[in-house]
Scaffold this active site. Structure first.
Site, PDB file in Angstrom:
ATOM      1  N   HIS A 440       0.648  -1.244  -0.056  1.00 14.88           N
ATOM      2  CA  HIS A 440      -0.082   0.035  -0.036  1.00 14.88           C
ATOM      3  C   HIS A 440       0.763   1.110   0.050  1.00 14.88           C
ATOM      4  O   HIS A 440       0.658   2.238  -0.762  1.00 14.88           O
ATOM      5  CB  HIS A 440      -0.893   0.092   1.316  1.00 14.88           C
ATOM      6  CG  HIS A 440      -1.632   0.984   1.284  1.00 14.88           C
ATOM      7  ND1 HIS A 440      -1.381   2.261   2.151  1.00 14.88           N
ATOM      8  CD2 HIS A 440      -2.890   1.735   0.894  1.00 14.88           C
ATOM      9  CE1 HIS A 440      -2.259   3.140   2.183  1.00 14.88           C
ATOM     10  NE2 HIS A 440      -3.207   2.718   1.331  1.00 14.88           N
ATOM     11  N   GLU A 733      -7.560  40.069 -17.002  1.00 14.27           N
ATOM     12  CA  GLU A 733      -7.636  39.471 -15.870  1.00 14.27           C
ATOM     13  C   GLU A 733      -8.848  40.199 -15.201  1.00 14.27           C
ATOM     14  O   GLU A 733      -9.115  39.900 -13.587  1.00 14.27           O
ATOM     15  CB  GLU A 733      -6.360  39.688 -15.037  1.00 14.27           C
ATOM     16  CG  GLU A 733      -5.679  40.906 -14.975  1.00 14.27           C
ATOM     17  CD  GLU A 733      -4.252  41.186 -14.147  1.00 14.27           C
ATOM     18  OE1 GLU A 733      -4.113  40.201 -13.569  1.00 14.27           O
ATOM     19  OE2 GLU A 733      -3.769  42.270 -14.546  1.00 14.27           O
ATOM     20  N   GLY A 754      -4.294  36.630 -17.041  1.00 15.10           N
ATOM     21  CA  GLY A 754      -3.728  36.591 -15.878  1.00 15.10           C
ATOM     22  C   GLY A 754      -5.047  35.711 -15.129  1.00 15.10           C
ATOM     23  O   GLY A 754      -5.763  36.169 -14.427  1.00 15.10           O
ATOM     24  N   THR A 755      -4.858  34.265 -15.102  1.00 12.35           N
ATOM     25  CA  THR A 755      -6.076  33.537 -14.685  1.00 12.35           C
ATOM     26  C   THR A 755      -6.108  33.394 -13.089  1.00 12.35           C
ATOM     27  O   THR A 755      -7.247  33.216 -12.670  1.00 12.35           O
ATOM     28  CB  THR A 755      -6.001  32.157 -15.054  1.00 12.35           C
ATOM     29  OG1 THR A 755      -4.790  31.621 -14.959  1.00 12.35           O
ATOM     30  CG2 THR A 755      -6.246  31.890 -16.741  1.00 12.35           C
ATOM     31  N   CYS A 820      -0.548  33.402 -18.194  1.00 10.06           N
ATOM     32  CA  CYS A 820       0.535  33.389 -17.499  1.00 10.06           C
ATOM     33  C   CYS A 820       0.262  33.074 -15.997  1.00 10.06           C
ATOM     34  O   CYS A 820       0.976  33.353 -14.985  1.00 10.06           O
ATOM     35  CB  CYS A 820       1.432  34.633 -17.788  1.00 10.06           C
ATOM     36  SG  CYS A 820       0.334  36.053 -17.270  1.00 10.06           S
TER      37      CYS A 820
END
Ligand code: ADP
Ligand code: MG
Ligand code: MG
Length: 864
Positions: A440, A733, A754-755, A820
């Protein structure tokens, strides 16, 4: 049909077709839909299930030529879980079902093996009691231990028939004590309860936890496979094992695995008894070994992928019980991809799709340096590659607590169980004293890309006293330990961890990825070191250079503060003039590394107060200065006043990004000056400058960009940079920017999503507050299955991205589009960016190879 039959059920059926019915014990599958119906009805079997099960059982009995519960010659069955995606060890299975006080005698007579019959019966009772009726494992273990003590033996295998008979009585007693019912003698009743138990295990705590971590939907449900039992515990010509079609650690061509003679499968996977290496099966059972090798090859070429199988040899006869695509560590994935293409098993594109892009991380992780000088404390199985070090913790809970407190820990256990999974997440690495490559601990560690060394025989972990002993050394919680899971060694020395070099196979796979992908891959970097590393990893430019980091360095911050403290433009300009050479120098270093490639530079973005000290701190200092009457009192008071002035109620939505540039154009002017001067200097020295892309943050109105563009163009002309390759674009953004993307595009050369901020502003979440405050609860309550900051929220934020890409390109067909945010290195998000038609993704240097492979996979799937 894995959605309906689960992975195990679908593959057992497929394997029966490929290998023939003689190789796979007969059985039938109750679908995942039945499980879903059972859950919907709040734990009641759906209409008709009973009848269908008894029909199917009739056919199974016919094929076996024996009947379930027949007192003279019973067939036994296993009742096995099996979800759409494999969840190793998380769901329950019950073996040897159908035994009762009468059929056990029949089994003993027909097999002529009394011990075997009673051993099977006690195993069934044990599992049935525990899995179907929740009798605690410890109570069962205690009963076994007591029997062993009474018989004066150490191992289960040494118990004699009489002991096993007695143990059966112990278990029956335990069963009725704990459940208030007699153990059910009727095999059909046993079957009914076992099927329920498997359904119920889907909703068990550990399965729920595993699904949360592995993002498996709760609605899927598990299938139930009822299958005739074959027996690996019939003596020395019988065994059970797991076999991989290739080396599951390195991906090398030699099949690997573990087996145990005279044992049932549970003994191998539980990691309680340390199994033998598959290679030894060649000597122990040559014929079965030969057949197994042949079958592994056939399965591999049928599935066109590396396989992970379970098998049992019953008195010399080989049966296959399960096959699935092997989960594999990154190095094995890469090796397999390269070999499989060379062997003509798959095309390059197919090979790329067998690699788990996210897991490639492990290849980029540190190892002990080749010439590191340290004393090996002990050796074990190299169960999961990579190296790690940290303080010892002995339990999952302390691992979690320590990690939350920001400490680096290594989880040290005798062996691990499903309940320990949260500890794996929190730990840097895992060490166990028991178990092999299929234990495991090994499976989970490899799945998560955590280094692990298992089966360290000399290590004795004493949980009761909270210490571990190795060859006379005593280790306590909090002591330093280091492990190298690639080599299988542990040490108490503080070994330096070194970054890996790219191996040949990996380079080859990355090369194929580059042929297939259509998305560009850039990096987010603002130092020459990061830029250089990213280039080595294959970055094709910089997609985001954050200029603010350059102002945070110790020698710059005071100057930056002076600039912010200045009340007049004049004073600000003086301070900026001092910052200019530093900024220019930073850019020169970066441009040298990236000469000839695109470099996107974002002008100053964060709110000014981020560069100033904390209000509370300054207030305290002012207080102190007053009391002590120190000469800097006046300065401090001014600072405090200014900090108050620039501090905002909601800085994330305050004076930042281009708003700052419009309020204080001289800051942006200085930055553009520095950029142009640096580019000219680098071109002068090395003959090439990068393609400059100046990026304006946080634009909502096209007029903001018009203003900024004018400023940039003016400064570029003034600085004599007119002949530099230079474009001006914007971050996208804010939701408004997405809605009016066509207007913004008319004045932009490129967009870069610009997430991170787009996610914050679209959802109205502030990232840190969300992660600290409520996201955990959201996940628990199933409102969200993952953080939108990790994987892009496709329906919401993704829709804004599509909208902006579409309307932006409508206004300007050659508009360049990139991303980015952190999502640029996340394989699932990358698949989305491919579909949204972006030109490139940009991510941190270490994610670049991952992004290259993920982009290739996205292109391949898009092509299909
Ligand atoms: P898991 O999904 O946890 O691996 P399985 O359903 O594969 O659970 O069952 C665990 C083990 O039980 C298998 O590895 C196998 O060795 C054994 N087993 C299951 N079904 C049979 C069977 N029909 N005959 C013999 N052994 C079986
Ligand atoms: Mg299995
Ligand atoms: Mg931003």
């Amino acid at each position: 049909m894995r959605d309906l039959l689960g992975g195990k059920g679908a593959n057992v059926a497929e394997m029966t077709r490929v290998l023939g019915a003689r190789r796979v014990p007969a059985g039938f599958t109750i679908t995942t839909e039945a499980c879903v119906a059972y859950m919907r009805r709040g734990g009641t079997e759906p209409e008709g299930l009973d009848e269908q099960v008894s029909d199917a059982l009739g056919r199974l009995e016919e094929e076996a030529g024996k009947r379930l519960g027949d007192p003279n010659d019973p067939v036994l069955v296993s009742v096995r879980s099996g979800a759409r995606e494999s969840m190793p060890g998380m769901l329950d299975s019950i073996l040897n079902l159908g035994l009762n006080d009468r059929s056990v005698e029949g089994l003993a007579r027909t097999t002529g093996n009394e011990r075997f019959a009673w051993d099977s019966y006690r195993r069934f009772l044990q599992m049935f009691a525990n899995v179907c009726r929740g009798v605690p494992g410890e109570a069962i273990e205690d009963a076994i231990a007591a029997r062993k003590r009474a018989a004066g033996v150490e191992e289960d295998t040494e118990l004699e028939t009489a002991d096993l008979r007695a143990l059966v009585d112990d278990f029956k007693r335990l069963f009725s004590e704990r459940t208030g019912e007699e153990f059910p003698q009727d095999p059909l009743e046993q079957l009914r309860q076992a099927i329920r138990a498997v359904f119920d295990s889907w909703l068990g705590d550990r399965a729920v936890e595993y699904r949360r971590i592995n993002r498996i939907p709760d609605e899927w449900g598990t299938a139930v496979n009822v299958q005739r039992m074959v027996f690996g515990n019939k003596g020395d010509s019988s065994c059970s094992g797991v076999a991989f079609s290739r080396d599951e650690i390195t991906g090398g061509p030699e099949p690997s695995g573990d087996f145990l003679v005279n044992a049932q499968g549970e003994d191998v996977v539980s990691g309680v008894r340390t199994p033998r290496d598959l290679a030894e099966l060649r000597e122990a059972m040559p014929e079965a070994h030969r057949e197994l090798m042949e079958i592994l090859r056939r399965l591999e070429s049928h599935y066109r992928d590396m396989q992970d199988t379970e098998f049992t040899v019953e008195e010399g006869r080989l049966y296959m019980l399960q096959t699935r695509s092997a989960k594999r560590p990154a190095q094995a994935a890469v090796r397999f991809a390269v070999d499989a293409v060379e062997e003509g098993l798959v095309t390059r594109q197919q090979a790329l799709l067998t690699v788990d892009a996210g897991a490639l991380d492990a290849l980029l992780h540190p190892t002990f340096g080749r010439d590191a000088d340290y004393e090996v404390l002990a050796r074990g199985v190299n169960a999961s590659p990579g190296a790690a070090k940290g303080e010892i913790v002995f339990t999952a809970e302390s691992a979690v607590a320590a990690a939350e407190a920001g400490r680096q820990v290594v989880l040290v256990r005798p062996f691990t169980e499903a309940d320990d999974v949260a500890g794996f997440f929190a730990a840097r690495g895992i060490i166990t004293s028991e178990g092999g490559k299929a234990s495991h601990a090994a499976l989970v560690a490899r799945g998560m890309g955590k280094p692990a060394v298992c089966g360290v025989g000399e290590l004795e972990v004493d949980l009761a006293s909270g210490e571990a002993r190795v060859n006379g050394t005593v280790l306590h919680e909090g002591d330093l330990i280091a492990l190298d899971g690639t080599r299988g060694v542990i040490t108490t020395e503080d070994v330096p961890l070194v970054d890996p070099e790219m191996d040949e196979a990996f380079e080859k796979v990355l090369g194929w990825a580059d042929e297939v992908r259509t998305l560009g891959v850039r990096t987010n970097a603002d130092t020459p070191e990061d830029a250089l590393r990213a280039r080595e990893f294959g970055a094709e430019g910089i997609g985001l250079c954050r200029t603010e980091h350059m102002f945070m360095a110790a020698d710059r911050q005071p100057k930056m503060r002076t600039m912010i403290m200045a009340r007049t433009e004049e004073a600000r300009r003086t301070a900026l003039a001092e910052l200019l050479p530093h900024q220019q120098q930073d850019f020169e270093g970066l441009f040298e590394v990236m000469a000839g490639l695109p470099v996107t530079i974002r002008l100053l973005d964060p709110p000014l107060h981020e560069f100033l000290p904390d209000v509370e701190e300054v207030a305290q200092e002012v207080e102190r200065a007053r009391i002590e009457r120190t000469p800097d009192l006046e300065d401090l008071e001014r600072m405090l006043e200014r900090v108050h002035e620039v501090s905002e109620t909601n800085p994330m939505l305050g004076t930042r990004g281009c708003r700052l540039g419009i309020l204080h154009p001289e800051i942006y002017e200085m930055q553009v000056q520095a950029i142009v001067r640096a580019a000219l200097a680098v071109r002068e020295r090395s003959g090439a400058a990068p393609h400059l892309e100046i990026m304006i943050p946080l634009v909502a109105y096209e007029m903001e960009l018009v203003y900024m563009r004018k400023l940039v163009e003016r400064v570029v002309a003034d600085e004599g940079g007119a002949d530099l390759e230079l474009t001006v674009g914007t971050m996208i953004e804010l939701p408004r920017a997405c809605f009016v993307a066509d207007r913004i595009a008319s004045v932009a050369d490129f967009f870069s999503f610009g997430t991170n901020d787009l996610t914050q502003t679209a959802l109205g979440f502030s990232r840190d507050d969300a992660e600290r405050g409520f996201l955990g609860r959201y996940r628990d309550e199933r409102i969200l299955d993952r953080s939108p900051f990790e994987t892009l929220d496709r329906p919401g934020v993704g829709w804004l991205v599509r909208l902006a890409a579409w309307t932006g390109r409508e206004a300007k067909p050659d508009l360049k589009l990139g991303i980015c945010g952190e999502h640029g290195g996340d394989p699932e998000s990358i698949a989305f960016f491919q579909l949204a038609g972006l030109d490139y993704v940009s991510c941190s240097p270490y994610r670049v190879p991952i992004a290259r492979v993920a982009a290739a996979q996205a292109a391949a799937r898009d092509g299909e």
